[in-house]
Design a protein around this motif. Sequence first.
Motif, short mmCIF file in Angstrom:
data_model
loop_
_atom_site.label_atom_id
_atom_site.label_comp_id
_atom_site.label_asym_id
_atom_site.label_seq_id
_atom_site.Cartn_x
_atom_site.Cartn_y
_atom_site.Cartn_z
N GLU B 10 -2.46 3.83 -5.59
CA GLU B 10 -2.74 3.12 -4.35
C GLU B 10 -2.56 1.65 -4.66
O GLU B 10 -3.04 1.19 -5.69
N TYR B 11 -1.84 0.92 -3.82
CA TYR B 11 -1.75 -0.52 -4.07
C TYR B 11 -1.65 -1.36 -2.81
O TYR B 11 -1.19 -0.91 -1.78
N ASP B 12 -2.15 -2.56 -2.97
CA ASP B 12 -2.05 -3.60 -1.94
C ASP B 12 -0.82 -4.42 -2.34
O ASP B 12 -0.85 -5.16 -3.32
N HIS B 58 2.59 -1.71 1.28
CA HIS B 58 1.47 -1.10 0.58
C HIS B 58 1.71 0.38 0.30
O HIS B 58 2.60 0.99 0.87
N ALA B 59 0.88 0.94 -0.56
CA ALA B 59 0.93 2.38 -0.80
C ALA B 59 -0.47 2.96 -0.78
O ALA B 59 -1.38 2.43 -1.41
N LEU B 60 -0.62 4.05 -0.04
CA LEU B 60 -1.86 4.82 -0.07
C LEU B 60 -1.75 5.91 -1.12
O LEU B 60 -2.75 6.37 -1.66
N GLU B 87 -6.76 -5.56 -9.85
CA GLU B 87 -7.58 -4.71 -8.99
C GLU B 87 -6.91 -4.32 -7.68
O GLU B 87 -7.46 -3.53 -6.92
N ASP B 88 -5.71 -4.84 -7.43
CA ASP B 88 -4.99 -4.41 -6.22
C ASP B 88 -4.02 -3.27 -6.49
O ASP B 88 -3.23 -2.88 -5.62
N ILE B 92 -5.11 6.69 -8.81
CA ILE B 92 -6.06 7.59 -8.14
C ILE B 92 -6.19 8.89 -8.93
O ILE B 92 -7.29 9.40 -9.12
N LYS B 128 -3.62 -8.75 6.15
CA LYS B 128 -2.46 -8.36 5.33
C LYS B 128 -2.12 -6.89 5.49
O LYS B 128 -1.22 -6.39 4.82
N TYR B 129 -2.85 -6.19 6.35
CA TYR B 129 -2.70 -4.73 6.39
C TYR B 129 -2.31 -4.18 7.77
O TYR B 129 -2.41 -2.99 8.01
N PHE B 240 2.82 1.23 5.10
CA PHE B 240 2.16 1.93 3.99
C PHE B 240 2.93 3.19 3.64
O PHE B 240 3.23 3.99 4.53
#
Lengths: 248, 248
Positions: B10-12, B58-60, B87-88, B92, B128-129, B240
Amino acid sequence: MIKNYRMVLEYDGSRYDGWQKQGNTEQTIQGKIEQVLERMTGQAVEVHGSGRTDAGVHALAQVANFHMDGKMASKEIQEYLNQYLPEDIRVITLEPAKERFHSRLNAQEKTYLYRIEMGERKQVFERKYIYGLYKSLNVEAMERASAYLTGEHDFKSFCSNRKMKKSTVRVLKEIEFEQQGSRLLIRYTGNGFLYNMVRIITGTLIEVGLGQRKAEDMKGILEAKDRNQAGFTAPPEGLFLEQVRYNV
Amino acid sequence: MIKNYRMVLEYDGSRYDGWQKQGNTEQTIQGKIEQVLERMTGQAVEVHGSGRTDAGVHALAQVANFHMDGKMASKEIQEYLNQYLPEDIRVITLEPAKERFHSRLNAQEKTYLYRIEMGERKQVFERKYIYGLYKSLNVEAMERASAYLTGEHDFKSFCSNRKMKKSTVRVLKEIEFEQQGSRLLIRYTGNGFLYNMVRIITGTLIEVGLGQRKAEDMKGILEAKDRNQAGFTAPPEGLFLEQVRYNV
């Protein structure tokens, strides 16, 4: 003519040293807003918030007021602020207020929201907006503990400022718990909050929820009037100033 | 013994130049992960993602695999990665995979999610999302337009890479719309996506939703095989990578 303006602000406190201007530190919410107003008017403008928020603490609806020459329309001032403020600070509404309105002195009641993740992890997108405890909490025990805290009390044990000379008596009207899956939301409503009070109460309630303290211990902690008797200070990223209520 | 590992990430993407390593740029997701694995093993490790994500996307649940000496337990590798990654970016899950598993070559189907705010504003916490369009969309017209796009087509008009020499034929299995108050979520599921394809389709559908194009225009745009016929490239912050499906 000088007018008084009242605004509602939303901000992501992650990058800031809190609300209040500190000497020549520019990295405060108040400082950022005053800078933009000074740029707009060519004059120093003092912005009064309903209260301070600590470094890293967020606001869903901070209320602030300031006096300024009333030539510009409220909508124009709001647009100017939103254009020049960093994108993590937004002016949600801005309107003329009564001459005597003061966002801090007239505040009747505030609600703070504290968000805790009890599950295995938090999403990266929420990493700055919730406290990652990653442990289950006994919410029923926390509710029993919070019953000792609501009402009028001397909250000296729940205040970080050891040199506090003014009264530390406050009315904590309500502590509400809401579970959303693995998240726990705690809402605190009261007539005023001491320095770090919400975070220390939250830390203490968490210790109860983890079984490290008993709900009944709250009574003795309040009576001790000693910060060392209360629990840890829960971290700022879980805390949001959610609402400020006024009679005026 | 060398083992193959598969992980879900997962990433921002806000701070990154996308997934893929580019020369000596370290500001990519792939680059960050390879750095940590190299630090852990003392050897260069190549990480294969299921596909690239662009800068700011982004990625979930991005899927990636890599080969490495199999001395450490999967759980240890995952913990090491999460300790040293920024931390971004979060790992998982991480587990041993079949020797021949390849996250890109074996991917059967992907789902991308695009989020649009149609209301007046977005919260600072979501800045940002989600894409802040701040205009109402005729979702019914967008649904009619999307019916022209689902199925097997040459999506050359919806690809930013003008020098693309390989086939631009893809199967877009489904485009799903979900309204949540003033937010519109669009989910795209297909067997593969060209460079910027989701963002260009989204931009084109938005133009339909705003009444600037007709739903029926999609047919001609597909046939033209010309990027200039399609709409704008919707910005990365709304996008995402939501799921990658495998048969293996």
